[in-house]
Design an enzyme around this catalytic site. Structure first.
Site, PDB file in Angstrom:
ATOM      1  N   LEU A  50       0.877  -1.167   0.000  1.00 50.48           N
ATOM      2  CA  LEU A  50       0.000   0.000   0.000  1.00 50.48           C
ATOM      3  C   LEU A  50       0.916   1.218   0.000  1.00 50.48           C
ATOM      4  O   LEU A  50       1.915   1.251   0.720  1.00 50.48           O
ATOM      5  CB  LEU A  50      -0.885   0.026   1.251  1.00 50.48           C
ATOM      6  CG  LEU A  50      -1.990  -1.038   1.353  1.00 50.48           C
ATOM      7  CD1 LEU A  50      -2.782  -0.849   2.639  1.00 50.48           C
ATOM      8  CD2 LEU A  50      -2.914  -0.995   0.148  1.00 50.48           C
ATOM      9  N   ASP A  51       0.579   2.217  -0.813  1.00 54.22           N
ATOM     10  CA  ASP A  51       1.392   3.433  -0.848  1.00 54.22           C
ATOM     11  C   ASP A  51       1.546   3.983   0.561  1.00 54.22           C
ATOM     12  O   ASP A  51       0.710   3.743   1.434  1.00 54.22           O
ATOM     13  CB  ASP A  51       0.724   4.492  -1.734  1.00 54.22           C
ATOM     14  CG  ASP A  51       0.610   4.043  -3.178  1.00 54.22           C
ATOM     15  OD1 ASP A  51       1.295   3.076  -3.558  1.00 54.22           O
ATOM     16  OD2 ASP A  51      -0.181   4.667  -3.919  1.00 54.22           O
ATOM     17  N   LYS A  52       2.588   4.776   0.764  1.00 51.97           N
ATOM     18  CA  LYS A  52       2.888   5.308   2.098  1.00 51.97           C
ATOM     19  C   LYS A  52       1.688   6.014   2.716  1.00 51.97           C
ATOM     20  O   LYS A  52       1.434   5.901   3.921  1.00 51.97           O
ATOM     21  CB  LYS A  52       4.084   6.260   2.009  1.00 51.97           C
ATOM     22  CG  LYS A  52       4.602   6.733   3.352  1.00 51.97           C
ATOM     23  CD  LYS A  52       5.852   7.587   3.169  1.00 51.97           C
ATOM     24  CE  LYS A  52       6.362   8.085   4.498  1.00 51.97           C
ATOM     25  NZ  LYS A  52       7.566   8.947   4.351  1.00 51.97           N
ATOM     26  N   THR A  92      -1.522   5.551   1.766  1.00 52.99           N
ATOM     27  CA  THR A  92      -2.747   4.760   1.673  1.00 52.99           C
ATOM     28  C   THR A  92      -2.951   4.010   2.985  1.00 52.99           C
ATOM     29  O   THR A  92      -2.002   3.527   3.593  1.00 52.99           O
ATOM     30  CB  THR A  92      -2.666   3.765   0.504  1.00 52.99           C
ATOM     31  OG1 THR A  92      -2.548   4.488  -0.725  1.00 52.99           O
ATOM     32  CG2 THR A  92      -3.910   2.904   0.427  1.00 52.99           C
ATOM     33  N   HIS A 145       1.138   2.075  -8.033  1.00 55.10           N
ATOM     34  CA  HIS A 145       0.213   3.219  -7.912  1.00 55.10           C
ATOM     35  C   HIS A 145      -0.991   3.067  -8.841  1.00 55.10           C
ATOM     36  O   HIS A 145      -1.495   4.047  -9.397  1.00 55.10           O
ATOM     37  CB  HIS A 145       0.933   4.530  -8.244  1.00 55.10           C
ATOM     38  CG  HIS A 145       1.969   4.931  -7.235  1.00 55.10           C
ATOM     39  ND1 HIS A 145       1.753   4.902  -5.874  1.00 55.10           N
ATOM     40  CD2 HIS A 145       3.237   5.382  -7.396  1.00 55.10           C
ATOM     41  CE1 HIS A 145       2.837   5.322  -5.242  1.00 55.10           C
ATOM     42  NE2 HIS A 145       3.760   5.603  -6.131  1.00 55.10           N
TER      43      HIS A 145
END
Length: 236
Positions: free
Chosen positions: A104-106, A108, A186
């Site tokens: 998961l993105d930083k 998110t 992403h």
């Protein structure tokens, strides 16, 4: 099961460090299948019956952890600059070899599984298994009805990559649920970018039929039960 060092076995089974396990072994209270063991590098079967005194040590070959990932934490095992999801786990859940299943993105948030089982992680993240991941997105523009069909047909990213069919469910004028079966870099942010929308916030709600435990606050984690793991593969 394969063989394992007794100090590692005790570390995992009792939630203690290797150093603490070696101290425990030197006390002469540890037995494996009835044989006293005092050295940390001694190897035993992972299925052995290990006791510390009269108390049985319960070893699990793998661990599966559910986390409600907070914003600003990196989905990685280690990083020299910032905190990772493994760093913020409670001590009783930590063991060697842990890593997040997918990324998961930083910034998110939401459902994240952390494990030390590589085969399990590959199965969850592989597009071939068609495992659905559902997200809630807050956007900087209007979600138009025609975007539903665009996502369903499979979005072509600016890079030329073609995404698999995705389910877009508008939820208010500037938000939507998105369900995907793959995990390109992403991906969701890039998908919305193709229709002129920026993602302000992104939160993962579920993997398969496993939904985020609403009792977990951001940053909290707990071990998953066997029946919960089965929900990942359950089909509608």
């Amino acid at each position: 099961m394969a063989q394992i060092r007794i100090d590692k076995y005790l570390s995992v089974a009792l939630g203690i460090s290797r150093t603490e396990a070696k101290i425990l072994l030197r006390s002469g209270t540890v037995t494996a299948d009835g044989v006293k063991i005092t050295k940390g590098d001694a190897k035993i079967d992972a299925s052995a019956r290990v006791y510390v005194g009269e108390v049985k040590a319960n070893y699990k070959e793998h661990i599966y952890i559910l986390m409600n990932k907070p914003e600003g934490i990196l989905s990685a095992s280690t990083d020299k600059r910032v905190k990772t999801v493994v760093d913020i786990l409670p001590e009783n859940l930590k063991r060697e070899g842990l890593f997040p299943v997918g990324r998961l993105d930083k910034n998110t948030t939401g459902l994240l599984i952390i494990t030390d089982d590589g085969d399990f992680a590959h199965k969850v993240t592989s597009p071939k298994t068609h495992t659905e991941k559902r997200y809630f997105a807050e956007l900087d523009g209007e979600v138009k009805p025609e975007f539903v069909d665009i996502f369903k047909e499979g979005v072509t990213l600016v890079s030329g990559e073609v995404c698999k069919s995705a389910i877009l469910e508008p939820s208010g004028k500037h938000s939507a649920y998105v369900t995907v079966t793959e995990g390109k870099y992403h991906q969701i942010k890039r998908m919305f970018g193709t229709v002129g929308l920026g993602v302000n916030k992104l939160h993962r709600e579920s993997i398969g039929k496993l939904t985020l435990d609403k009792s977990l606050s951001f940053g909290e984690a707990r071990e998953l039960e066997d029946q919960e793991l089965r929900l990942i593969w359950e089909k509608s």
